[in-house]
Design a protein around this motif. Structure first.
Motif, PDB file in Angstrom:
ATOM      1  N   HIS A   1       0.827  -1.206   0.000  1.00 19.49           N
ATOM      2  CA  HIS A   1       0.000   0.000   0.000  1.00 19.49           C
ATOM      3  C   HIS A   1       0.850   1.240   0.000  1.00 19.49           C
ATOM      4  O   HIS A   1       0.668   2.145  -0.781  1.00 19.49           O
ATOM      5  CB  HIS A   1      -0.912   0.031   1.221  1.00 19.49           C
ATOM      6  CG  HIS A   1      -2.040  -0.910   1.104  1.00 19.49           C
ATOM      7  ND1 HIS A   1      -1.963  -2.204   1.524  1.00 19.49           N
ATOM      8  CD2 HIS A   1      -3.271  -0.748   0.577  1.00 19.49           C
ATOM      9  CE1 HIS A   1      -3.108  -2.807   1.277  1.00 19.49           C
ATOM     10  NE2 HIS A   1      -3.920  -1.955   0.703  1.00 19.49           N
TER      11      HIS A   1
ATOM     12  N   ASP B   1      -0.207  10.739   7.757  1.00 17.28           N
ATOM     13  CA  ASP B   1      -1.232  10.551   8.786  1.00 17.28           C
ATOM     14  C   ASP B   1      -0.991   9.229   9.479  1.00 17.28           C
ATOM     15  O   ASP B   1      -0.602   8.255   8.841  1.00 17.28           O
ATOM     16  CB  ASP B   1      -2.618  10.532   8.144  1.00 17.28           C
ATOM     17  CG  ASP B   1      -3.054  11.919   7.729  1.00 17.28           C
ATOM     18  OD1 ASP B   1      -3.233  12.764   8.617  1.00 17.28           O
ATOM     19  OD2 ASP B   1      -3.209  12.155   6.519  1.00 17.28           O
ATOM     20  N   SER B   2      -1.227   9.196  10.782  1.00 20.14           N
ATOM     21  CA  SER B   2      -1.101   7.933  11.495  1.00 20.14           C
ATOM     22  C   SER B   2      -2.090   7.924  12.645  1.00 20.14           C
ATOM     23  O   SER B   2      -2.629   8.968  13.012  1.00 20.14           O
ATOM     24  CB  SER B   2       0.316   7.764  12.030  1.00 20.14           C
ATOM     25  OG  SER B   2       0.559   8.731  13.025  1.00 20.14           O
TER      26      SER B   2
ATOM     27  N   ARG C   1     -13.118   7.239  10.175  1.00 18.52           N
ATOM     28  CA  ARG C   1     -13.391   8.641   9.845  1.00 18.52           C
ATOM     29  C   ARG C   1     -12.171   9.282   9.182  1.00 18.52           C
ATOM     30  O   ARG C   1     -12.291   9.915   8.129  1.00 18.52           O
ATOM     31  CB  ARG C   1     -13.757   9.403  11.117  1.00 18.52           C
ATOM     32  CG  ARG C   1     -14.453  10.733  10.891  1.00 18.52           C
ATOM     33  CD  ARG C   1     -14.530  11.542  12.184  1.00 18.52           C
ATOM     34  NE  ARG C   1     -13.210  11.876  12.714  1.00 18.52           N
ATOM     35  CZ  ARG C   1     -12.432  12.842  12.230  1.00 18.52           C
ATOM     36  NH1 ARG C   1     -12.836  13.573  11.233  1.00 18.52           N
ATOM     37  NH2 ARG C   1     -11.242  13.061  12.758  1.00 18.52           N
ATOM     38  N   VAL C   2     -10.998   9.081   9.782  1.00 18.81           N
ATOM     39  CA  VAL C   2      -9.770   9.675   9.238  1.00 18.81           C
ATOM     40  C   VAL C   2      -9.484   9.123   7.838  1.00 18.81           C
ATOM     41  O   VAL C   2      -9.190   9.868   6.906  1.00 18.81           O
ATOM     42  CB  VAL C   2      -8.570   9.407  10.176  1.00 18.81           C
ATOM     43  CG1 VAL C   2      -7.266   9.846   9.529  1.00 18.81           C
ATOM     44  CG2 VAL C   2      -8.769  10.122  11.502  1.00 18.81           C
TER      45      VAL C   2
ATOM     46  N   GLN D   1     -11.523   7.829   5.669  1.00 18.03           N
ATOM     47  CA  GLN D   1     -12.493   8.312   4.683  1.00 18.03           C
ATOM     48  C   GLN D   1     -12.250   9.772   4.357  1.00 18.03           C
ATOM     49  O   GLN D   1     -12.300  10.179   3.207  1.00 18.03           O
ATOM     50  CB  GLN D   1     -13.908   8.149   5.216  1.00 18.03           C
ATOM     51  CG  GLN D   1     -14.403   6.735   5.134  1.00 18.03           C
ATOM     52  CD  GLN D   1     -15.821   6.631   5.634  1.00 18.03           C
ATOM     53  OE1 GLN D   1     -16.777   6.917   4.937  1.00 18.03           O
ATOM     54  NE2 GLN D   1     -15.966   6.247   6.881  1.00 18.03           N
ATOM     55  N   LYS D   2     -11.989  10.569   5.398  1.00 19.93           N
ATOM     56  CA  LYS D   2     -11.811  12.000   5.182  1.00 19.93           C
ATOM     57  C   LYS D   2     -10.629  12.262   4.264  1.00 19.93           C
ATOM     58  O   LYS D   2     -10.710  13.076   3.355  1.00 19.93           O
ATOM     59  CB  LYS D   2     -11.605  12.694   6.532  1.00 19.93           C
ATOM     60  CG  LYS D   2     -11.390  14.184   6.387  1.00 19.93           C
ATOM     61  CD  LYS D   2     -11.400  14.902   7.711  1.00 19.93           C
ATOM     62  CE  LYS D   2     -11.070  16.369   7.473  1.00 19.93           C
ATOM     63  NZ  LYS D   2     -10.990  17.134   8.708  1.00 19.93           N
ATOM     64  N   TYR D   3      -9.513  11.572   4.517  1.00 23.08           N
ATOM     65  CA  TYR D   3      -8.312  11.825   3.731  1.00 23.08           C
ATOM     66  C   TYR D   3      -8.132  10.840   2.584  1.00 23.08           C
ATOM     67  O   TYR D   3      -7.060  10.766   1.991  1.00 23.08           O
ATOM     68  CB  TYR D   3      -7.079  11.830   4.648  1.00 23.08           C
ATOM     69  CG  TYR D   3      -7.135  12.912   5.693  1.00 23.08           C
ATOM     70  CD1 TYR D   3      -7.135  14.253   5.322  1.00 23.08           C
ATOM     71  CD2 TYR D   3      -7.226  12.604   7.039  1.00 23.08           C
ATOM     72  CE1 TYR D   3      -7.217  15.253   6.274  1.00 23.08           C
ATOM     73  CE2 TYR D   3      -7.299  13.602   7.998  1.00 23.08           C
ATOM     74  CZ  TYR D   3      -7.294  14.921   7.612  1.00 23.08           C
ATOM     75  OH  TYR D   3      -7.367  15.916   8.540  1.00 23.08           O
ATOM     76  N   ASP D   4      -9.190  10.076   2.275  1.00 18.06           N
ATOM     77  CA  ASP D   4      -9.128   9.110   1.166  1.00 18.06           C
ATOM     78  C   ASP D   4      -7.907   8.210   1.240  1.00 18.06           C
ATOM     79  O   ASP D   4      -7.188   8.039   0.252  1.00 18.06           O
ATOM     80  CB  ASP D   4      -9.082   9.861  -0.181  1.00 18.06           C
ATOM     81  CG  ASP D   4     -10.480  10.193  -0.663  1.00 18.06           C
ATOM     82  OD1 ASP D   4     -11.447   9.709  -0.047  1.00 18.06           O
ATOM     83  OD2 ASP D   4     -10.595  10.943  -1.635  1.00 18.06           O
ATOM     84  N   LEU D   5      -7.657   7.619   2.390  1.00 18.75           N
ATOM     85  CA  LEU D   5      -6.480   6.777   2.555  1.00 18.75           C
ATOM     86  C   LEU D   5      -6.806   5.322   2.302  1.00 18.75           C
ATOM     87  O   LEU D   5      -7.894   4.857   2.631  1.00 18.75           O
ATOM     88  CB  LEU D   5      -5.921   6.912   3.982  1.00 18.75           C
ATOM     89  CG  LEU D   5      -5.601   8.327   4.440  1.00 18.75           C
ATOM     90  CD1 LEU D   5      -5.182   8.306   5.902  1.00 18.75           C
ATOM     91  CD2 LEU D   5      -4.520   8.933   3.577  1.00 18.75           C
ATOM     92  N   GLU D   6      -5.859   4.600   1.719  1.00 19.13           N
ATOM     93  CA  GLU D   6      -6.064   3.170   1.505  1.00 19.13           C
ATOM     94  C   GLU D   6      -5.434   2.345   2.607  1.00 19.13           C
ATOM     95  O   GLU D   6      -5.787   1.196   2.815  1.00 19.13           O
ATOM     96  CB  GLU D   6      -5.482   2.772   0.164  1.00 19.13           C
ATOM     97  CG  GLU D   6      -6.370   3.323  -0.914  1.00 19.13           C
ATOM     98  CD  GLU D   6      -5.834   3.074  -2.271  1.00 19.13           C
ATOM     99  OE1 GLU D   6      -4.744   2.495  -2.388  1.00 19.13           O
ATOM    100  OE2 GLU D   6      -6.515   3.483  -3.211  1.00 19.13           O
TER     101      GLU D   6
ATOM    102  N   ILE E   1      -3.398   3.139   6.631  1.00 17.92           N
ATOM    103  CA  ILE E   1      -2.887   4.137   7.568  1.00 17.92           C
ATOM    104  C   ILE E   1      -1.941   3.434   8.539  1.00 17.92           C
ATOM    105  O   ILE E   1      -2.254   2.338   9.020  1.00 17.92           O
ATOM    106  CB  ILE E   1      -4.058   4.865   8.287  1.00 17.92           C
ATOM    107  CG1 ILE E   1      -3.540   6.116   9.017  1.00 17.92           C
ATOM    108  CG2 ILE E   1      -4.792   3.962   9.260  1.00 17.92           C
ATOM    109  CD1 ILE E   1      -4.656   7.077   9.402  1.00 17.92           C
TER     110      ILE E   1
ATOM    111  N   ILE F   1      -7.869  -0.196   4.014  1.00 17.88           N
ATOM    112  CA  ILE F   1      -9.249   0.243   3.805  1.00 17.88           C
ATOM    113  C   ILE F   1     -10.211  -0.934   3.630  1.00 17.88           C
ATOM    114  O   ILE F   1     -11.370  -0.840   4.016  1.00 17.88           O
ATOM    115  CB  ILE F   1      -9.356   1.239   2.613  1.00 17.88           C
ATOM    116  CG1 ILE F   1     -10.740   1.910   2.536  1.00 17.88           C
ATOM    117  CG2 ILE F   1      -9.012   0.575   1.298  1.00 17.88           C
ATOM    118  CD1 ILE F   1     -11.001   2.924   3.618  1.00 17.88           C
TER     119      ILE F   1
END
Lengths: 449, 449
Positions: free
Chosen positions: A171, A209-210, A222-223, A225-230, A232, A247
């Motif tokens: 990822h 982000d972590s 939430r994090v 989805q907000k930052y469109d992360l696959e 974290i 994700i």
């Protein structure tokens, strides 16, 4: 284009299991995706399923096991030896392996972990088991690709090749310092374009982000989805990189959350499915029905108190189911909108402006419905004052129901209680009682009985 | 660890907009993630938001725009020139760009597309607009990395570097033949480990899941979830690779679907949010309330027909809200479980076995609740035969309500209608009427009035 599990295929597999044709079973199922194998297994009985799990390669069955219903998986695992379970775990991602171990009885779980050959993996699973279930620690997997900031791009690619063996999907490449603390991430693009001798410290992206191991799953979702992360990265309290959440695990989590809210709104208190036993379904449903019963008995009491109206205005009593239905419907609508708004974090503005809005809303609906009631009264030959009384009291009931439906979830949320429990039977029942009381009270004020 | 948009920050931005301090605004917002910028923008009024969108670099604002509420975005876009919108589109992924263009009035949309400098991109957007909204074609983006099967690994890496410039995240590398038909995919692992001169045709994975442009969004979501895919390639009817759908777009889709079902169950007919206008909320809520009103008026009619019972058994009428509530609650519970089961495809077994199960379930609940009613009657000083009558008729009402709640969604689903519409007010209202009629009818049979 899509492969479909057909009834013929299921029958063929069942027949082959019957005659124990191992070669043919392996041939038939070899080309089939593990998710489809899981679909086939879920159509088998326990002994057939166990036979198949034991027969097929654990590379395939380990993934298929994870797709099965938890209950069925547990029963299959009961039929496997400690060694067989350990073999399945060797093929799983560590997060799945930890989930499976968590489902086993404690003593058996310890034996299974002792049977795992790869000691590092056994340690990883034990570590994952130490975190609470719905936290980042409980959701994460240990598989990830990490590189040190002091390495060169060439060394990094070499190390990645080694690590990638264990990781099914790359990822992100995480960059850590010599103490293992998370420093940033490396994009594949940069790795492809940078020269071989460049040091990682020169090309990595220092912002990443972590979450920490004890971050709640809801917050992780939430994090992401907000930052469109696959994916974290998860760090411990010393900022050391300890795992990563992807994700695809969160999709299930997000769906489960949405389903839980839906079930709460429908008055089902536990996570049940259509195919659960009658007993499990009853346990999930009966408490809310009993709540509804008490609400209904409450309205019996209220009507007993207004019994005097029966002589002159017996039609009032015919309208009670209508009033209860309106109070319930309006309350559920209001609470559903607020609960969803709270979940998506888009309830903005002051409480006062919301109050004005809800009253405006209920006035429009209430007046429209009131006119319809007066029209009905006209055709049904009701007295005009009587129709008018029904319409006015219904309007008041609607306003109160909308306010209760809106503010109860908001208050619960402010106090840190899941507002979703306030939808469905809870709101319906309290609004039934409030509504019927208010209805008779206002009717008494106007008609004077 | 997580960055939080604070009230102070929002105030600072507002103040800076007021004095039009462009340099300072750029400095303050430069380091902030686009999702957080979107959060800040959503706290501004229209003219402030427009000012900020025009000011900031479109690389950042293009992504922030996509995170805003659709209504607010539309109003901001109305304030931008055709050229400014085209600049934003240049920075977006093609799927987002197409979504934005679709929101514009037709004439303006054409002008915007004409302003896009990159002709290839303009063509891509036009192509995406030609597909229906909730199909794979409408959901996909054109950005992907594809390689020809005849290339070598070295040539492939070279070409990938070029393509990766345009693609924010490399999900998979797709392999196509010389006509552009999808042949398979390439894993990053294989690419990292294969020697530079190897031909792609020797290392690629020939099996790859794909969907066609007209596959329904729901089906795309199902396939991606089932096979744990992060991206799925989309082909046209000649199997030519035309785009790809990524899981982050599907997360929104899955969530929207779940929310839609929840809203239907709560009696809200359109996709509304807590912050929509009073008028939009009324339009979404009033139709279901009118349905409920007709249901309530239906019960008025029924009770008028059983009016004769008033003289001897007036308490019967006090129990109508209770009966209506039980019928409604049981119906909603049953339908919610079935609707969710149908959505997750785990309603197994014959209709007959389901019938037996629902009757079993309702018997257990009904008898328990009946005993509670008889106990209540005992303390409330009711006649035993009367309490018994209430309990028996309630039991019958519960059984019928459970059957209606179970089978109406199943029948709708078999006929290709979304079973979710049968939850909430629809089931509640019809069960109210059925329930009250059945209640009086059975009471009449037992008590003989």
């Amino acid at each position: 284009m899509q492969f479909q599990v057909t009834d013929e295929l299921i029958k063929e597999v069942k027949d082959l299991i019957k005659i124990e044709d191992e070669t043919q079973l392996n041939t038939v199922l070899h080309e089939i995706h593990f998710a489809d194998v899981a679909e086939i297994i879920s159509e088998l009985n326990l002994s057939q399923a166990t036979y198949l799990i034991k027969l097929l390669d654990s590379e395939k069955t380990s993934e298929a096991l994870m797709e099965l219903e938890e209950d069925f998986r547990e029963r299959i695992l009961e039929n496997l030896s400690v060694k067989e379970i350990a073999e399945e775990l060797e093929e799983m991602d560590t997060d799945d392996a930890a989930d499976v171990v968590a489902e086993l009885p404690e003593e058996r779980a310890e034996k299974v972990i002792a049977e795992i050959e790869d000691e590092r993996r056994a340690e990883d699973i034990k570590e994952l088991l130490s975190y609470a279930e719905d936290t980042a620690g409980g959701l994460m997997a240990k598989e990830l690709v990490k590189v040190k900031e002091t390495w060169t791009v060439a060394g990094c690619v070499r190390e990645m090749r080694r690590q990638a063996e264990k990781v099914t999907r790359v990822h992100s490449i995480y960059v850590v310092d010599k103490e293992g603390k998370l420093k940033g991430r490396l994009s594949l693009k940069d790795l492809l374009t940078a020269s071989a001798k460049t040091h990682i410290s020169e090309v990595y992206i220092p912002k990443v982000d972590s979450v920490t191991v004890d971050t709640e799953g809801e917050e992780v979702a939430r994090v992401m989805q907000k930052y469109d992360l696959e994916a974290i990265p998860v760090v411990d309290h010393d900022e050391v990189l300890v795992g990563r959440v992807t994700i695809d695990d969160m999709v299930d989590f997000i769906k489960d959350e949405a389903e839980k809210d839906y079930q709460l709104a429908a008055g089902i208190s536990q996570d049940v499915e259509a195919d659960d036993s009658v007993w499990e379904l009853t346990r999930a449903r009966l408490p809310w029905l009993i709540l509804g019963l008490f609400g209904g008995l409450g309205s019996v009491f209220i009507m007993e108190n207004f019994e005097v109206a029966l002589t002159k205005y017996r039609e009032l009593f015919f309208f009670t189911p209508l009033i209860a239905a309106m109070a319930g419907n309006v309350g559920v609508q209001s609470s559903a909108i607020i609960v969803q708004g709270l979940a998506n974090d888009n309830v903005k503005g002051s409480l006062f402006s919301r109050l004005v809005k809800e009253i405006g809303l209920s006035l429009i609906s209430g007046v429209t419905l009131g006119i319809l009631v007066i029209l009905f009264g006209f055709f049904d030959g009701m007295d005009l004052l009587f129709s008018f009384t029904i319409a006015i009291s219904m309007l008041c009931v609607i306003i109160v129901a909308a306010l209760v439906g809106t503010f109860v979830p908001i208050i619960l949320d402010k106090r840190g209680i899941d507002p979703a429990i306030a939808t469905g039977p809870f709101i319906t029942t309290s609004n039934d009682i409030f509504g019927i009381f208010l209805f008779f009270y206002i009717a008494k004020l106007i008609l004077g009985f």
